[in-house]
Write a protein that holds these residues in place. Structure first.
Motif, PDB file in Angstrom:
ATOM      1  N   ASP A   1      16.352 -10.231 -11.143  1.00 57.00           N
ATOM      2  CA  ASP A   1      15.070 -10.941 -11.087  1.00 57.00           C
ATOM      3  C   ASP A   1      14.212 -10.435  -9.928  1.00 57.00           C
ATOM      4  OD1 ASP A   1      13.205 -12.781 -12.064  1.00 57.00           O
ATOM      5  OD2 ASP A   1      13.853 -14.340 -10.669  1.00 57.00           O
ATOM      6  N   ARG A   2      14.002  -9.148  -9.927  1.00 53.65           N
ATOM      7  CA  ARG A   2      13.192  -8.531  -8.869  1.00 53.65           C
ATOM      8  C   ARG A   2      12.276  -7.453  -9.446  1.00 53.65           C
ATOM      9  NH1 ARG A   2      14.881  -8.979  -3.355  1.00 53.65           N
ATOM     10  NH2 ARG A   2      16.586 -10.467  -3.126  1.00 53.65           N
ATOM     11  N   VAL A   3      11.124  -7.263  -8.792  1.00 48.51           N
ATOM     12  CA  VAL A   3      10.263  -6.116  -9.091  1.00 48.51           C
ATOM     13  C   VAL A   3      10.919  -4.888  -8.477  1.00 48.51           C
ATOM     14  CG1 VAL A   3       7.994  -5.067  -8.733  1.00 48.51           C
ATOM     15  CG2 VAL A   3       8.184  -7.533  -9.118  1.00 48.51           C
ATOM     16  N   MET A   4      11.023  -3.824  -9.251  1.00 45.62           N
ATOM     17  CA  MET A   4      11.802  -2.662  -8.821  1.00 45.62           C
ATOM     18  C   MET A   4      10.912  -1.464  -8.477  1.00 45.62           C
ATOM     19  SD  MET A   4      14.746  -3.965  -8.874  1.00 45.62           S
ATOM     20  CE  MET A   4      15.623  -2.474  -8.410  1.00 45.62           C
ATOM     21  N   PHE A   5      11.250  -0.831  -7.352  1.00 46.10           N
ATOM     22  CA  PHE A   5      10.552   0.359  -6.871  1.00 46.10           C
ATOM     23  C   PHE A   5      11.556   1.503  -6.785  1.00 46.10           C
ATOM     24  CE2 PHE A   5       8.478  -3.386  -5.237  1.00 46.10           C
ATOM     25  CZ  PHE A   5       7.114  -3.113  -5.323  1.00 46.10           C
ATOM     26  N   PRO A   6      11.623   2.372  -7.797  1.00 44.04           N
ATOM     27  CA  PRO A   6      12.539   3.516  -7.701  1.00 44.04           C
ATOM     28  C   PRO A   6      12.196   4.395  -6.502  1.00 44.04           C
ATOM     29  CG  PRO A   6      11.774   3.223  -9.952  1.00 44.04           C
ATOM     30  CD  PRO A   6      10.945   2.320  -9.101  1.00 44.04           C
ATOM     31  N   ILE A   7      13.214   4.816  -5.778  1.00 42.68           N
ATOM     32  CA  ILE A   7      13.052   5.706  -4.629  1.00 42.68           C
ATOM     33  C   ILE A   7      13.495   7.093  -5.073  1.00 42.68           C
ATOM     34  CG2 ILE A   7      13.809   6.206  -2.275  1.00 42.68           C
ATOM     35  CD1 ILE A   7      14.368   3.135  -2.050  1.00 42.68           C
ATOM     36  N   GLU A   8      12.603   8.059  -4.946  1.00 45.54           N
ATOM     37  CA  GLU A   8      12.878   9.412  -5.439  1.00 45.54           C
ATOM     38  C   GLU A   8      13.109  10.375  -4.284  1.00 45.54           C
ATOM     39  OE1 GLU A   8      10.043   9.347  -9.429  1.00 45.54           O
ATOM     40  OE2 GLU A   8       9.195   9.985  -7.512  1.00 45.54           O
ATOM     41  N   ASN A   9      13.896  11.428  -4.564  1.00 48.04           N
ATOM     42  CA  ASN A   9      14.012  12.504  -3.585  1.00 48.04           C
ATOM     43  C   ASN A   9      12.850  13.469  -3.769  1.00 48.04           C
ATOM     44  OD1 ASN A   9      14.654  14.077  -5.826  1.00 48.04           O
ATOM     45  ND2 ASN A   9      16.818  14.278  -5.307  1.00 48.04           N
ATOM     46  N   ARG A  10      12.845  14.551  -3.030  1.00 48.62           N
ATOM     47  CA  ARG A  10      11.698  15.459  -3.061  1.00 48.62           C
ATOM     48  C   ARG A  10      11.581  16.233  -4.367  1.00 48.62           C
ATOM     49  NH1 ARG A  10      12.452  18.985   1.815  1.00 48.62           N
ATOM     50  NH2 ARG A  10      14.606  18.304   1.678  1.00 48.62           N
ATOM     51  N   GLN A  11      12.613  16.148  -5.193  1.00 47.92           N
ATOM     52  CA  GLN A  11      12.535  16.774  -6.515  1.00 47.92           C
ATOM     53  C   GLN A  11      12.127  15.770  -7.592  1.00 47.92           C
ATOM     54  OE1 GLN A  11      15.697  17.426  -4.532  1.00 47.92           O
ATOM     55  NE2 GLN A  11      14.153  18.760  -3.628  1.00 47.92           N
TER      56      GLN A  11
ATOM     57  N   TYR B 210       9.640   6.904   1.143  1.00 51.08           N
ATOM     58  CA  TYR B 210       9.126   6.418  -0.138  1.00 51.08           C
ATOM     59  C   TYR B 210       7.761   7.049  -0.416  1.00 51.08           C
ATOM     60  CZ  TYR B 210       7.512   3.365  -3.858  1.00 51.08           C
ATOM     61  OH  TYR B 210       7.036   2.890  -5.069  1.00 51.08           O
ATOM     62  N   GLY B 211       7.588   7.544  -1.657  1.00 50.35           N
ATOM     63  CA  GLY B 211       6.309   8.097  -2.084  1.00 50.35           C
ATOM     64  C   GLY B 211       6.102   9.557  -1.748  1.00 50.35           C
ATOM     65  N   TRP B 212       7.180  10.264  -1.348  1.00 51.76           N
ATOM     66  CA  TRP B 212       7.031  11.659  -0.911  1.00 51.76           C
ATOM     67  C   TRP B 212       6.451  12.537  -2.017  1.00 51.76           C
ATOM     68  CZ3 TRP B 212       8.159  16.852  -1.005  1.00 51.76           C
ATOM     69  CH2 TRP B 212       8.147  17.536   0.212  1.00 51.76           C
ATOM     70  N   VAL B 213       6.948  12.401  -3.238  1.00 45.29           N
ATOM     71  CA  VAL B 213       6.489  13.248  -4.354  1.00 45.29           C
ATOM     72  C   VAL B 213       5.017  12.997  -4.649  1.00 45.29           C
ATOM     73  CG1 VAL B 213       6.759  13.710  -6.823  1.00 45.29           C
ATOM     74  CG2 VAL B 213       8.785  13.437  -5.378  1.00 45.29           C
ATOM     75  N   GLN B 214       4.624  11.728  -4.720  1.00 47.40           N
ATOM     76  CA  GLN B 214       3.234  11.394  -5.018  1.00 47.40           C
ATOM     77  C   GLN B 214       2.310  11.820  -3.879  1.00 47.40           C
ATOM     78  OE1 GLN B 214       5.830   9.312  -5.229  1.00 47.40           O
ATOM     79  NE2 GLN B 214       5.990   8.827  -7.418  1.00 47.40           N
ATOM     80  N   ALA B 215       2.787  11.703  -2.640  1.00 45.28           N
ATOM     81  CA  ALA B 215       1.980  12.128  -1.492  1.00 45.28           C
ATOM     82  C   ALA B 215       1.732  13.631  -1.535  1.00 45.28           C
ATOM     83  CB  ALA B 215       2.675  11.745  -0.189  1.00 45.28           C
ATOM     84  N   ARG B 216       2.741  14.387  -1.930  1.00 49.32           N
ATOM     85  CA  ARG B 216       2.584  15.840  -2.002  1.00 49.32           C
ATOM     86  C   ARG B 216       1.462  16.218  -2.964  1.00 49.32           C
ATOM     87  NH1 ARG B 216       7.786  18.089  -3.948  1.00 49.32           N
ATOM     88  NH2 ARG B 216       6.955  17.555  -5.996  1.00 49.32           N
ATOM     89  N   GLU B 217       1.352  15.506  -4.069  1.00 50.95           N
ATOM     90  CA  GLU B 217       0.280  15.780  -5.025  1.00 50.95           C
ATOM     91  C   GLU B 217      -1.079  15.465  -4.407  1.00 50.95           C
ATOM     92  OE1 GLU B 217       0.694  17.268  -7.951  1.00 50.95           O
ATOM     93  OE2 GLU B 217       2.812  17.406  -7.385  1.00 50.95           O
ATOM     94  N   GLY B 218      -1.168  14.353  -3.659  1.00 51.40           N
ATOM     95  CA  GLY B 218      -2.429  13.995  -3.019  1.00 51.40           C
ATOM     96  C   GLY B 218      -2.853  14.990  -1.959  1.00 51.40           C
ATOM     97  N   LEU B 219      -1.895  15.541  -1.242  1.00 53.70           N
ATOM     98  CA  LEU B 219      -2.214  16.489  -0.173  1.00 53.70           C
ATOM     99  C   LEU B 219      -2.727  17.816  -0.721  1.00 53.70           C
ATOM    100  CD1 LEU B 219       0.754  15.643   2.169  1.00 53.70           C
ATOM    101  CD2 LEU B 219      -1.642  15.178   2.586  1.00 53.70           C
ATOM    102  N   ARG B 220      -2.407  18.106  -1.946  1.00 53.33           N
ATOM    103  CA  ARG B 220      -2.969  19.316  -2.570  1.00 53.33           C
ATOM    104  C   ARG B 220      -4.461  19.156  -2.805  1.00 53.33           C
ATOM    105  NH1 ARG B 220       2.226  19.853  -6.541  1.00 53.33           N
ATOM    106  NH2 ARG B 220       3.587  20.838  -5.012  1.00 53.33           N
ATOM    107  N   ARG B 221      -4.945  17.923  -2.747  1.00 55.13           N
ATOM    108  CA  ARG B 221      -6.382  17.658  -2.847  1.00 55.13           C
ATOM    109  C   ARG B 221      -7.001  17.513  -1.459  1.00 55.13           C
ATOM    110  NH1 ARG B 221      -4.399  13.753  -6.346  1.00 55.13           N
ATOM    111  NH2 ARG B 221      -5.352  12.059  -5.138  1.00 55.13           N
ATOM    112  N   GLN B 222      -6.267  17.953  -0.442  1.00 57.60           N
ATOM    113  CA  GLN B 222      -6.742  17.963   0.947  1.00 57.60           C
ATOM    114  C   GLN B 222      -6.974  16.562   1.514  1.00 57.60           C
ATOM    115  OE1 GLN B 222      -6.941  21.198   2.410  1.00 57.60           O
ATOM    116  NE2 GLN B 222      -5.939  21.564   0.471  1.00 57.60           N
ATOM    117  N   LEU B 223      -6.212  15.578   1.056  1.00 60.56           N
ATOM    118  CA  LEU B 223      -6.327  14.227   1.587  1.00 60.56           C
ATOM    119  C   LEU B 223      -5.548  14.103   2.896  1.00 60.56           C
ATOM    120  CD1 LEU B 223      -5.769  12.077  -1.656  1.00 60.56           C
ATOM    121  CD2 LEU B 223      -7.934  12.601  -0.522  1.00 60.56           C
ATOM    122  N   PRO B 224      -5.955  13.184   3.781  1.00 60.91           N
ATOM    123  CA  PRO B 224      -5.129  12.904   4.958  1.00 60.91           C
ATOM    124  C   PRO B 224      -3.850  12.201   4.536  1.00 60.91           C
ATOM    125  CG  PRO B 224      -6.949  11.341   4.813  1.00 60.91           C
ATOM    126  CD  PRO B 224      -7.176  12.368   3.732  1.00 60.91           C
TER     127      PRO B 224
END
Length: 560
Positions: free
Chosen positions: A197-207, A241-255
């Protein structure tokens, strides 16, 4: 294990670089080279070049370049050996035999990864079922749409059913226990689903592979947040947490922002203002700092503006110091007291949060002011203690070049402070407040009220404003903070400047400067006048403060 250089060279020759990159980038042949849009930054005109004969790629836009191994490392976040293994698999070559690995450990890790991936799919499906409606409503109330839910693979852990679903796919109880999705009762030894009975946040590795879960309780269950335990796939001190998604954002030159929790990371990503990662419920570890620097050389850490938040900021700074390298640092942003990034984004909008990030302070400025805040530098013994404390922090820097550069900077600041003292002046934070007359202090307040309503005036009056001293410590501090903010971001409007200053704990002063009592004392309403009128009033106020009369001064004196 070490890999012979000749094996690496053979790998590069076996698999054409354009085949590897072509799976991620649409390439067009132009003579002996291929061209396409760079996968490492956002562009509309192709500037990314691939040359198979030489085995290298280069972007004429952002300057990135490398070979097949460096491409796999950058695009998928792989370590060197992981990239070599991936390339060997593509080439159909066996890796050189190194130190023997325990087959049982290898099999357990593979089974755990398979179980966690299957579990993430199970939780995602449960979110759309009837028993997942409360979790779905929670995500909806946090303004998370289907795209964000899919991007972060959010889900719902029902009260039961996971063990049966995994058993049906052939996984054993022993493997489920090792993967951390099943637990054994201390009371009677029975097995039960760990997440319920919890909202789940999968934690991913860098792959992008699921290696653990974070879970938020629905209702009053404790603990509110629950993480997977350490296991064959997961060590929380070495994961963000969020490493993979952050990598995609940084390709758009985001801080890059280092936030505190899952929802902050997701909210920042959704805003498009910055990329974001977060540690997993603990303070940043050395391993995580090194991981952050693989993404960005100057991440921004966000801290609450209250006393506890500022203490946490100094603790984080101290963890960065031993690891600093040339070009690798951090900046520090202060949020309004009691607010997290998700709160700021909802209340101040994307621009409000963007301005907080843009005006984040350097590591050396944060350290200097943070340590000075604990000392009354008007007193010689306190001043000496301050100098001793900050020099002690510098000694914690591991890299010789960085330590030397910081030491030079701090010694220059100490020398400047000595000069100030000999000249009879005090650093801004340590001045003894005079008791200005009521009429004069109101003129200074009127000046600040005008500048807060028309920040564009500040840019053209830096020198004049710096020469005016109200004698009131807090008024001078807010004036300096406003000037610093406009230097960092000349496009700040009144609302953004106000929000930034609130984040620096000037809430009471802002209320005084913009409230009904202040408006009653002013011969004008700064918020309703146009820019030309505001500029004229600024000149009149400066003249009045400097002891000169003017058209405005008579009206002001009548009010006072």
């Amino acid at each position: 294990m070490a890999v012979p250089p000749e094996f690496i060279e053979d790998l590069r020759q076996r698999v054409p670089l354009s085949d590897i990159i072509g799976k991620r980038v649409k390439l067009v042949r132009k003579g002996r080279r291929f061209s396409g849009l760079c996968p490492f930054h956002s562009e509309k005109t192709p500037s990314f070049s691939v040359v198979d004969d030489d085995g290298f790629y280069h972007c004429f836009g952002c300057g990135v370049h490398g070979d097949a191994i460096s491409f796999l490392r950058e695009i998928d976040g792989l370590e060197f050996m992981e990239a070599v293994e991936r390339l060997a698999d593509m080439a159909g070559m066996a890796m050189p035999i190194g130190a023997p690995q325990d087959p049982k450990v290898t099999q357990q890790r593979k089974a755990a990864l398979d179980i966690l991936e299957t579990t993430a799919t199970f939780f995602r499906a449960a979110l759309d079922r009837e028993d997942g409606k409360d979790a779905a409503r929670y995500l909806l109330n946090r303004n998370l749409d289907a795209h964000i839910i899919q991007t972060y693979r959010l889900g719902y852990a029902p009260r039961g059913g996971l063990r049966a679903a995994l058993s049906a796919k052939g996984f054993s109880d022993a493997d489920m226990l090792a993967a951390g999705v099943l637990r054994k009762s201390d009371r009677d030894g029975s097995l039960y689903d760990y997440f319920r009975d919890r909202v789940m946040f999968p934690i991913e590795n860098r792959q992008g592979k699921v290696i653990a879960f974070g879970a938020r309780a629905l209702g009053d269950a404790q603990p509110k947040y629950l993480n997977s335990g350490e296991g064959p796939t997961f060590s929380k001190k070495a994961v963000l947490y969020g490493w993979v998604q952050a990598r995609e954002g940084l390709r758009r030159q985001l801080p890059l922002v280092i936030a505190e929790g899952y929802m902050d990371v997701i909210a920042i990503h959704k805003s498009g203002v910055a990329a974001a990662v977060a540690p997993l419920g603990t303070a940043l570890t050395p391993e995580q700092i090194v991981l952050v620097w693989k993404l960005h050389n100057e991440p921004v850490l966000c801290f609450d503006g209250d006393a506890a938040g500022q203490k946490a900021q100094m603790r984080a700074l101290e963890r960065f110091l031993p690891l600093l390298e040339p070009g690798k640092t951090a900046r520090f942003a202060t949020l309004p007291a009691g607010k997290d990034p998700d709160d700021v984004l909802r209340e101040a909008g994307y621009e409000g949060f963007k301005n907080i990030i843009a005006t984040a302070r350097s590591l050396v400025d944060t350290m200097w002011d943070g340590i000075m805040a604990d000392h009354d530098v008007r007193q010689p013994e306190q001043r000496a203690q301050f100098w001793q404390a900050i020099r002690s922090q510098i000694r914690n820097i591991g890299n010789n070049q960085v330590r030397s550069a910081f030491s030079d900077e701090i010694e220059n600041r100490i020398a400047a402070m000595r000069t100030q003292m000999r000249g009879g002046t005090m650093p801004m934070a340590a001045r003894t407040a005079r008791r200005p007359s009521t009429g004069m202090i109101n003129r200074h307040k009127a000046l600040l009220a005008l500048l807060l309503a028309h920040p564009a005036l500040i840019s053209g009056a830096f020198e004049t404003l710096s020469m005016i001293d109200s004698g009131d410590e807090r008024l001078e501090m807010i004036k300096k903070a406003a000037i610093d903010a406009l230097i960092s971001d000349p496009d700040l409007d009144a609302a953004a400047l106000n929000y930034h200053l609130q984040g620096l704990n000037f809430t009471d002063e802002l209320a005084d400067l913009t409230g009904a009592d202040m408006k009653a004392r002013l011969p004008f309403d700064p918020a309703t006048m146009n820019s030309d009128t505001a500029e004229a009033h600024l000149g009149e106020l400066v003249a009045l403060i400097n002891g000169k009369s003017g058209v405005f001064s008579k009206a002001s004196q009548q009010r006072n």
